[in-house]
Scaffold this motif. Structure first.
Motif, PDB file in Angstrom:
ATOM      1  N   ALA A   3     -64.323  54.089 130.184  1.00  0.00           N
ATOM      2  CA  ALA A   3     -63.671  54.178 131.492  1.00  0.00           C
ATOM      3  C   ALA A   3     -62.180  54.481 131.396  1.00  0.00           C
ATOM      4  CB  ALA A   3     -63.871  52.866 132.258  1.00  0.00           C
ATOM      5  N   VAL A   4     -61.565  54.068 130.281  1.00  0.00           N
ATOM      6  CA  VAL A   4     -60.120  54.237 130.106  1.00  0.00           C
ATOM      7  C   VAL A   4     -59.868  55.026 128.831  1.00  0.00           C
ATOM      8  CG1 VAL A   4     -57.932  53.044 129.794  1.00  0.00           C
ATOM      9  CG2 VAL A   4     -59.693  52.030 131.242  1.00  0.00           C
ATOM     10  N   LYS A   5     -58.962  55.975 128.894  1.00  0.00           N
ATOM     11  CA  LYS A   5     -58.644  56.778 127.717  1.00  0.00           C
ATOM     12  C   LYS A   5     -57.179  56.564 127.334  1.00  0.00           C
ATOM     13  CE  LYS A   5     -62.219  60.261 128.403  1.00  0.00           C
ATOM     14  NZ  LYS A   5     -62.564  61.698 128.475  1.00  0.00           N
ATOM     15  N   PRO A   6     -56.912  55.551 126.498  1.00  0.00           N
ATOM     16  CA  PRO A   6     -55.528  55.289 126.087  1.00  0.00           C
ATOM     17  C   PRO A   6     -54.953  56.492 125.350  1.00  0.00           C
ATOM     18  CG  PRO A   6     -57.077  54.063 124.723  1.00  0.00           C
ATOM     19  CD  PRO A   6     -57.868  54.645 125.835  1.00  0.00           C
ATOM     20  N   ASP A   7     -53.692  56.797 125.623  1.00  0.00           N
ATOM     21  CA  ASP A   7     -53.092  58.003 125.052  1.00  0.00           C
ATOM     22  C   ASP A   7     -52.167  57.724 123.876  1.00  0.00           C
ATOM     23  OD1 ASP A   7     -51.039  56.775 126.349  1.00  0.00           O
ATOM     24  OD2 ASP A   7     -50.542  58.454 127.671  1.00  0.00           O
ATOM     25  N   SER A   8     -52.101  56.457 123.430  1.00  0.00           N
ATOM     26  CA  SER A   8     -51.221  56.118 122.313  1.00  0.00           C
ATOM     27  C   SER A   8     -51.745  54.881 121.603  1.00  0.00           C
ATOM     28  CB  SER A   8     -49.800  55.845 122.817  1.00  0.00           C
ATOM     29  OG  SER A   8     -49.783  54.676 123.627  1.00  0.00           O
ATOM     30  N   LYS A   9     -51.224  54.649 120.400  1.00  0.00           N
ATOM     31  CA  LYS A   9     -51.594  53.438 119.673  1.00  0.00           C
ATOM     32  C   LYS A   9     -51.211  52.206 120.481  1.00  0.00           C
ATOM     33  CE  LYS A   9     -50.555  50.663 115.605  1.00  0.00           C
ATOM     34  NZ  LYS A   9     -49.701  50.477 114.421  1.00  0.00           N
ATOM     35  N   ARG A  10     -50.043  52.250 121.082  1.00  0.00           N
ATOM     36  CA  ARG A  10     -49.563  51.134 121.898  1.00  0.00           C
ATOM     37  C   ARG A  10     -50.573  50.781 122.984  1.00  0.00           C
ATOM     38  NH1 ARG A  10     -44.047  51.763 125.499  1.00  0.00           N
ATOM     39  NH2 ARG A  10     -44.422  50.089 127.021  1.00  0.00           N
ATOM     40  N   ALA A  11     -51.058  51.793 123.698  1.00  0.00           N
ATOM     41  CA  ALA A  11     -52.017  51.558 124.779  1.00  0.00           C
ATOM     42  C   ALA A  11     -53.362  51.095 124.229  1.00  0.00           C
ATOM     43  CB  ALA A  11     -52.189  52.829 125.603  1.00  0.00           C
ATOM     44  N   ASN A  50     -68.439  41.058 119.307  1.00  0.00           N
ATOM     45  CA  ASN A  50     -68.576  41.060 120.764  1.00  0.00           C
ATOM     46  C   ASN A  50     -67.409  41.778 121.437  1.00  0.00           C
ATOM     47  OD1 ASN A  50     -70.960  39.613 120.586  1.00  0.00           O
ATOM     48  ND2 ASN A  50     -69.950  37.632 120.795  1.00  0.00           N
ATOM     49  N   ALA A  51     -66.208  41.613 120.872  1.00  0.00           N
ATOM     50  CA  ALA A  51     -65.038  42.281 121.447  1.00  0.00           C
ATOM     51  C   ALA A  51     -65.140  43.796 121.287  1.00  0.00           C
ATOM     52  CB  ALA A  51     -63.763  41.764 120.786  1.00  0.00           C
ATOM     53  N   LEU A  52     -65.706  44.262 120.174  1.00  0.00           N
ATOM     54  CA  LEU A  52     -65.863  45.703 119.968  1.00  0.00           C
ATOM     55  C   LEU A  52     -66.848  46.303 120.965  1.00  0.00           C
ATOM     56  CD1 LEU A  52     -65.859  46.060 116.063  1.00  0.00           C
ATOM     57  CD2 LEU A  52     -64.024  46.612 117.677  1.00  0.00           C
ATOM     58  N   ILE A  53     -67.862  45.536 121.329  1.00  0.00           N
ATOM     59  CA  ILE A  53     -68.796  46.003 122.365  1.00  0.00           C
ATOM     60  C   ILE A  53     -68.051  46.155 123.689  1.00  0.00           C
ATOM     61  CG2 ILE A  53     -70.825  45.371 123.735  1.00  0.00           C
ATOM     62  CD1 ILE A  53     -71.906  43.964 121.209  1.00  0.00           C
ATOM     63  N   ARG A  54     -67.217  45.172 124.003  1.00  0.00           N
ATOM     64  CA  ARG A  54     -66.399  45.246 125.218  1.00  0.00           C
ATOM     65  C   ARG A  54     -65.459  46.452 125.155  1.00  0.00           C
ATOM     66  NH1 ARG A  54     -65.330  40.214 128.110  1.00  0.00           N
ATOM     67  NH2 ARG A  54     -66.617  38.512 127.328  1.00  0.00           N
ATOM     68  N   LEU A  55     -64.846  46.643 123.987  1.00  0.00           N
ATOM     69  CA  LEU A  55     -63.892  47.735 123.824  1.00  0.00           C
ATOM     70  C   LEU A  55     -64.577  49.084 123.986  1.00  0.00           C
ATOM     71  CD1 LEU A  55     -61.072  48.757 123.095  1.00  0.00           C
ATOM     72  CD2 LEU A  55     -61.694  48.532 120.673  1.00  0.00           C
ATOM     73  N   HIS A  56     -65.764  49.213 123.425  1.00  0.00           N
ATOM     74  CA  HIS A  56     -66.511  50.466 123.537  1.00  0.00           C
ATOM     75  C   HIS A  56     -66.774  50.792 125.003  1.00  0.00           C
ATOM     76  CE1 HIS A  56     -69.738  53.427 123.007  1.00  0.00           C
ATOM     77  NE2 HIS A  56     -69.319  53.563 121.753  1.00  0.00           N
ATOM     78  N   ARG A  57     -67.169  49.775 125.773  1.00  0.00           N
ATOM     79  CA  ARG A  57     -67.407  49.983 127.208  1.00  0.00           C
ATOM     80  C   ARG A  57     -66.117  50.365 127.924  1.00  0.00           C
ATOM     81  NH1 ARG A  57     -70.905  45.186 127.067  1.00  0.00           N
ATOM     82  NH2 ARG A  57     -69.152  43.988 127.882  1.00  0.00           N
ATOM     83  N   SER A  58     -65.022  49.698 127.555  1.00  0.00           N
ATOM     84  CA  SER A  58     -63.741  49.975 128.207  1.00  0.00           C
ATOM     85  C   SER A  58     -63.267  51.394 127.933  1.00  0.00           C
ATOM     86  CB  SER A  58     -62.680  48.979 127.728  1.00  0.00           C
ATOM     87  OG  SER A  58     -62.999  47.669 128.130  1.00  0.00           O
TER      88      SER A  58
END
Length: 206
Positions: free
Chosen positions: A74-82, A63-71
């Motif tokens: 909308a958001v493009k993290p630019d690093s492993k940290r993000a 379920n969290a991966l589904i949330r992450l896919h949606r996120s």
């Protein structure tokens, strides 16, 4: 938390591709990070036994991966940290929703009755273990939900350090290395984050 240079390098490459507009990269990011995210989900779930009683790590992760896919749309993290910060947030939100569902008015956790143990010679059944007051159980879970939601109210630098240490089980030294600041700074932010949470939650603890 053990760092694997190959994992980090590959993840950064995928994040760069996603930021550049490569639509295929998003699914590869999920697949590449699944094992690390499973470990994070397992640690978070183990800290919430009342949720873990009803759900497996893979239930939370799916379920969290589904949330992450949606996120990620909308958001493009630019690093492993993000990216790890974003992923951990989605896992935490999934656990909060699970707790709400289990211990809300119609939740099975609220209304569950434990099976009795073996009967004694007189035919009287005894519980397998001492059963806690269901009302206390619900209150504890709702307080836990409030606690996790309060984390999002922390100042950004405090929130980041708190999540890495509390949710991802990183040491202060590891966090200092990841954030490229001194360990003394991490100690200060960690202490301040806990003090801030106590104020938010109305605790008088020192």
């Amino acid at each position: 938390m053990t760092e694997h240079n190959g994992y980090t390098t590959r993840l950064q490459n995928l994040l760069d591709r996603w930021s550049a507009g490569d639509e295929k990269a998003i699914d590869e990011i999920i697949v590449h990070s699944q094992e690390q995210l499973r470990r994070i989900a397992s640690r978070m779930l183990s800290a919430k036994p009342h949720v873990g009683r009803w759900n497996l790590t893979d239930d939370v992760l799916q379920n969290a991966l589904i949330r992450l896919h949606r996120s990620l749309k909308a958001v493009k993290p630019d690093s492993k940290r993000a990216f790890i910060g974003l992923a951990a947030t989605q896992i935490r939100r999934e656990l909060i929703d699970m707790a709400r569902s289990l211990y809300g008015p119609e939740g099975r956790g609220r209304h569950h009755k434990s099976d009795p143990g073996q009967a004694d010679p007189d035919g009287n059944a005894h519980p397998l273990y001492e059963k806690a007051d269901p009302a206390d159980d619900v209150i504890n879970q709702l307080e836990m939900v409030e606690f996790h939601e309060s984390v999002d109210m922390l100042a950004e630098d405090e929130r980041e350090v708190f999540k890495l240490i509390f949710y991802q089980s990183m040491t202060q030294s590891e966090v200092a290395s990841l954030l490229k600041v001194s360990e003394r700074t991490i100690k200060r932010r960690w202490r301040q984050a806990r003090l801030s949470l106590k104020r938010i939650l109305g605790s008088d603890e020192k």
